[in-house]
Design an enzyme around this catalytic site. Structure first.
Site, PDB file in Angstrom:
ATOM      1  N   GLY A  10       1.069   8.531   6.552  1.00 43.04           N
ATOM      2  CA  GLY A  10       2.102   7.497   6.464  1.00 43.04           C
ATOM      3  C   GLY A  10       2.441   7.191   5.017  1.00 43.04           C
ATOM      4  O   GLY A  10       2.057   7.926   4.097  1.00 43.04           O
ATOM      5  N   GLY A 133      -6.223  -3.756  -2.327  1.00 45.17           N
ATOM      6  CA  GLY A 133      -5.669  -4.565  -3.396  1.00 45.17           C
ATOM      7  C   GLY A 133      -4.181  -4.765  -3.229  1.00 45.17           C
ATOM      8  O   GLY A 133      -3.575  -4.259  -2.272  1.00 45.17           O
ATOM      9  N   LYS A 188      -4.692 -11.425   5.289  1.00 34.92           N
ATOM     10  CA  LYS A 188      -3.443 -11.661   4.549  1.00 34.92           C
ATOM     11  C   LYS A 188      -2.242 -11.115   5.305  1.00 34.92           C
ATOM     12  O   LYS A 188      -1.122 -11.619   5.142  1.00 34.92           O
ATOM     13  CB  LYS A 188      -3.545 -11.082   3.141  1.00 34.92           C
ATOM     14  CG  LYS A 188      -3.752  -9.560   3.069  1.00 34.92           C
ATOM     15  CD  LYS A 188      -2.455  -8.777   3.020  1.00 34.92           C
ATOM     16  CE  LYS A 188      -2.706  -7.283   3.097  1.00 34.92           C
ATOM     17  NZ  LYS A 188      -1.474  -6.490   3.039  1.00 34.92           N
ATOM     18  N   ASP A 241      -3.919  -9.616  -3.104  1.00 32.22           N
ATOM     19  CA  ASP A 241      -3.190  -8.985  -2.005  1.00 32.22           C
ATOM     20  C   ASP A 241      -2.380 -10.008  -1.219  1.00 32.22           C
ATOM     21  O   ASP A 241      -1.265  -9.741  -0.768  1.00 32.22           O
ATOM     22  CB  ASP A 241      -4.188  -8.272  -1.090  1.00 32.22           C
ATOM     23  CG  ASP A 241      -3.561  -7.113  -0.335  1.00 32.22           C
ATOM     24  OD1 ASP A 241      -2.367  -6.846  -0.537  1.00 32.22           O
ATOM     25  OD2 ASP A 241      -4.283  -6.455   0.438  1.00 32.22           O
ATOM     26  N   THR A 245       1.719  -9.709  -0.683  1.00 32.58           N
ATOM     27  CA  THR A 245       2.213  -9.487   0.673  1.00 32.58           C
ATOM     28  C   THR A 245       3.045 -10.651   1.182  1.00 32.58           C
ATOM     29  O   THR A 245       3.917 -10.468   2.024  1.00 32.58           O
ATOM     30  CB  THR A 245       1.031  -9.229   1.627  1.00 32.58           C
ATOM     31  OG1 THR A 245       0.164  -8.269   1.045  1.00 32.58           O
ATOM     32  CG2 THR A 245       1.507  -8.693   2.951  1.00 32.58           C
ATOM     33  N   VAL A 276       3.580   0.638  11.172  1.00 31.66           N
ATOM     34  CA  VAL A 276       2.783  -0.402  11.822  1.00 31.66           C
ATOM     35  C   VAL A 276       2.717  -1.659  10.951  1.00 31.66           C
ATOM     36  O   VAL A 276       2.496  -1.578   9.750  1.00 31.66           O
ATOM     37  CB  VAL A 276       1.349   0.109  12.072  1.00 31.66           C
ATOM     38  CG1 VAL A 276       0.481  -0.982  12.690  1.00 31.66           C
ATOM     39  CG2 VAL A 276       1.384   1.331  12.980  1.00 31.66           C
TER      40      VAL A 276
END
Length: 329
Positions: A10, A133, A188, A241, A245, A276
């Site tokens: 991916g 990370g 997260k 992270d 995100t 995903v």
């Protein structure tokens, strides 16, 4: 560690394979899709999952798991809920000394176990490490600077991996806390869905900052349950992270939440996606564990109610804002 295998073709697996190749390692990328293998080998790109990145011709791809059998270390980048099965298939081809580096983020829904436990059960003799990370795949593939935690209980193995993968634009920091390095990366994703919902509802940057900060408190509570170290959760694989995100719709999880906040259904969004959004799976098991253990995780519960119970986004958000006032600590 001169030869690196990457299990998973991916976007993130391809980006990590590109980074390992830049580090001077002989790198082989395994992908399930024949079109990915052909694209990497013939045109030096992954047109299916990472179409805007030019790959080094030295990077090779294969669709045969057995080809990973001679690698010095293997990066595991299969989706979290399929990782155990993939490692089980891989185990017949590798030696017990080969480090297995978990690069996926999540918790097994079927068992409630961390990915390190799942890998250890399938390959009990192999050293297990975690690479995690604040990183977006396309930026790593384009050799833009980033920093990550590389956690391994065995310090010798950890430092070998740091040296094998580390470079000026791909800075790896050793940490012994394998558990903590996984907790932040898993939860997260759930919180990124929450901040995406905030963005989709258009209720402001103040609300997004509140979700990130109170979400970090939920990560800390959950991490304490597993013995994660606070310093790890406040580091690259945790707070770092979380910030990334929850700050950009480049994140699959935040973009999912934003679409839901704008009024689209979860089922319709996922039907359009090839990649995903791990938080949509992780929220189910994290919420279950929190309820079973009596952990206060209201943001996680709100995401669960919206995604898994189909409750109205605005009704859940209003209920979250109407919670009783309490102490911050």
């Amino acid at each position: 560690m001169q030869t690196i295998g990457v299990l998973g073709g991916g976007a993130w697996g391809t980006a990590l394979a590109a980074a390992a190749t830049r580090a001077g390692r002989d790198t082989l990328l395994w992908a399930r899709e024949a079109e990915v293998v052909a694209s990497v080998n013939d045109s030096h790109e992954n047109t299916l999952y990472l179409p805007d990145a030019v790959l080094d011709p030295a990077l090779k791809a294969t669709g045969n798991l057995a080809d990973l059998g001679d690698r010095d270390a293997i990066l595991l980048v299969a989706p979290a809920q399929h990782l155990r099965a993939m490692v089980r298939d891989l185990s017949q081809y590798i030696g017990g000394h080969v480090p297995l580096v978990i690069c996926s983020k999540g918790i097994e829904v079927a068992t409630g176990k961390l990915l390190s436990d799942a890998v250890a059960e399938e390959c009990p003799g192999n050293p297990v490490a975690v690479l995690s990370g604040p990183t977006f795949a396309i930026e790593v593939a384009r050799d833009m600077p980033c920093a990550l935690t590389l956690a391994a209980a065995d310090k010798t193995v950890g430092n070998q991996l740091v040296k094998a993968l580390g470079q000026p634009t791909f800075r790896t920091y050793y940490n012994h806390d394998v558990v903590g390095a996984q907790i932040g990366g898993a939860i997260k994703n759930v919180l990124a869905i929450a901040t995406g919902i905030v963005a989709g509802l258009g209720i402001g940057e103040n609300a997004r900052a509140a979700v990130i900060t109170r979400g970090l408190a939920e990560i800390m509570r959950f991490g304490a349950l597993y013995g994660a170290e606070r310093e790890t959760l406040m580091g690259l694989s945790g707070l770092g992270d979380l910030i990334l995100t929850c700050s950009s719709t480049q994140s699959r999880n935040m973009s999912l939440g934003k679409a839901i906040g704008e009024g689209r259904t979860f089922a319709d969004i996922m039907a359009e996606r090839r990649s995903v959004a791990e938080g949509a799976h992780t929220v189910e098991i994290v919420h279950k564990i929190a309820v079973d253990k009596g952990l206060e995780m209201p943001i996680t519960a709100a995401v669960y109610q919206i995604l898994k119970e189909g409750q109205d986004v605005r009704t859940v958000t209003e209920a979250l804002l109407a919670r009783p006032f309490t102490s911050e600590s």
